[in-house]
Design a protein around this motif. Structure first.
Motif, PDB file in Angstrom:
ATOM      1  N   VAL A  10       0.872  -1.180   0.000  1.00  0.00           N
ATOM      2  CA  VAL A  10       0.000   0.000   0.000  1.00  0.00           C
ATOM      3  C   VAL A  10       0.909   1.230   0.000  1.00  0.00           C
ATOM      4  O   VAL A  10       1.841   1.307   0.795  1.00  0.00           O
ATOM      5  N   THR A  14      -0.877   6.784   1.208  1.00  0.00           N
ATOM      6  CA  THR A  14      -2.205   6.288   1.586  1.00  0.00           C
ATOM      7  C   THR A  14      -2.237   5.940   3.068  1.00  0.00           C
ATOM      8  O   THR A  14      -3.155   6.331   3.788  1.00  0.00           O
ATOM      9  N   TYR A  18      -4.485   7.697   6.131  1.00  0.00           N
ATOM     10  CA  TYR A  18      -5.356   6.946   7.035  1.00  0.00           C
ATOM     11  C   TYR A  18      -4.954   7.160   8.489  1.00  0.00           C
ATOM     12  O   TYR A  18      -5.796   7.323   9.361  1.00  0.00           O
ATOM     13  N   MET A  26     -12.570   8.500   3.230  1.00  0.00           N
ATOM     14  CA  MET A  26     -12.871   7.537   2.176  1.00  0.00           C
ATOM     15  C   MET A  26     -11.660   6.627   2.049  1.00  0.00           C
ATOM     16  O   MET A  26     -10.528   7.097   2.015  1.00  0.00           O
ATOM     17  N   VAL A  27     -11.909   5.329   2.013  1.00  0.00           N
ATOM     18  CA  VAL A  27     -10.798   4.388   1.948  1.00  0.00           C
ATOM     19  C   VAL A  27     -10.914   3.505   0.716  1.00  0.00           C
ATOM     20  O   VAL A  27     -11.983   3.321   0.155  1.00  0.00           O
ATOM     21  N   ASP A  28      -9.796   2.958   0.342  1.00  0.00           N
ATOM     22  CA  ASP A  28      -9.712   2.010  -0.764  1.00  0.00           C
ATOM     23  C   ASP A  28      -9.826   0.617  -0.162  1.00  0.00           C
ATOM     24  O   ASP A  28      -8.974   0.214   0.641  1.00  0.00           O
ATOM     25  N   ILE A  29     -10.868  -0.121  -0.524  1.00  0.00           N
ATOM     26  CA  ILE A  29     -11.086  -1.450   0.048  1.00  0.00           C
ATOM     27  C   ILE A  29      -9.910  -2.383  -0.262  1.00  0.00           C
ATOM     28  O   ILE A  29      -9.535  -3.217   0.549  1.00  0.00           O
ATOM     29  N   GLY A  30      -9.302  -2.207  -1.409  1.00  0.00           N
ATOM     30  CA  GLY A  30      -8.133  -3.013  -1.764  1.00  0.00           C
ATOM     31  C   GLY A  30      -6.974  -2.764  -0.816  1.00  0.00           C
ATOM     32  O   GLY A  30      -6.282  -3.692  -0.399  1.00  0.00           O
ATOM     33  N   ALA A  31      -6.775  -1.491  -0.459  1.00  0.00           N
ATOM     34  CA  ALA A  31      -5.710  -1.145   0.492  1.00  0.00           C
ATOM     35  C   ALA A  31      -6.004  -1.752   1.857  1.00  0.00           C
ATOM     36  O   ALA A  31      -5.107  -2.273   2.519  1.00  0.00           O
TER      37      ALA A  31
END
Length: 52
Positions: A10, A14, A18, A26-31
């Motif tokens: 990651v 990013t 966080y 807003m977050v990246d589900i993949g991360a």
């Protein structure tokens, strides 16, 4: 945080966003999936669910 970025794949920026976010982000589900695997935890352990 740099070590976590390298181990998880990651981007450092990013993870830094966080970690420093004072509230909802807003977050990246993949991360999140990559971070959960890195720390060997459930994805649910990485965030707080806010109920209305």
């Amino acid at each position: 945080m740099l070590d976590v970025a390298e181990r998880s794949g990651v981007p450092y920026s990013t993870i830094k966003t966080y970690a420093r976010s004072p509230g909802m982000t807003m977050v990246d589900i993949g991360a999140l999936l990559k971070l959960a695997r890195t720390f060997d935890v459930l994805i649910e352990d990485l965030f707080e669910i806010v109920k209305e």
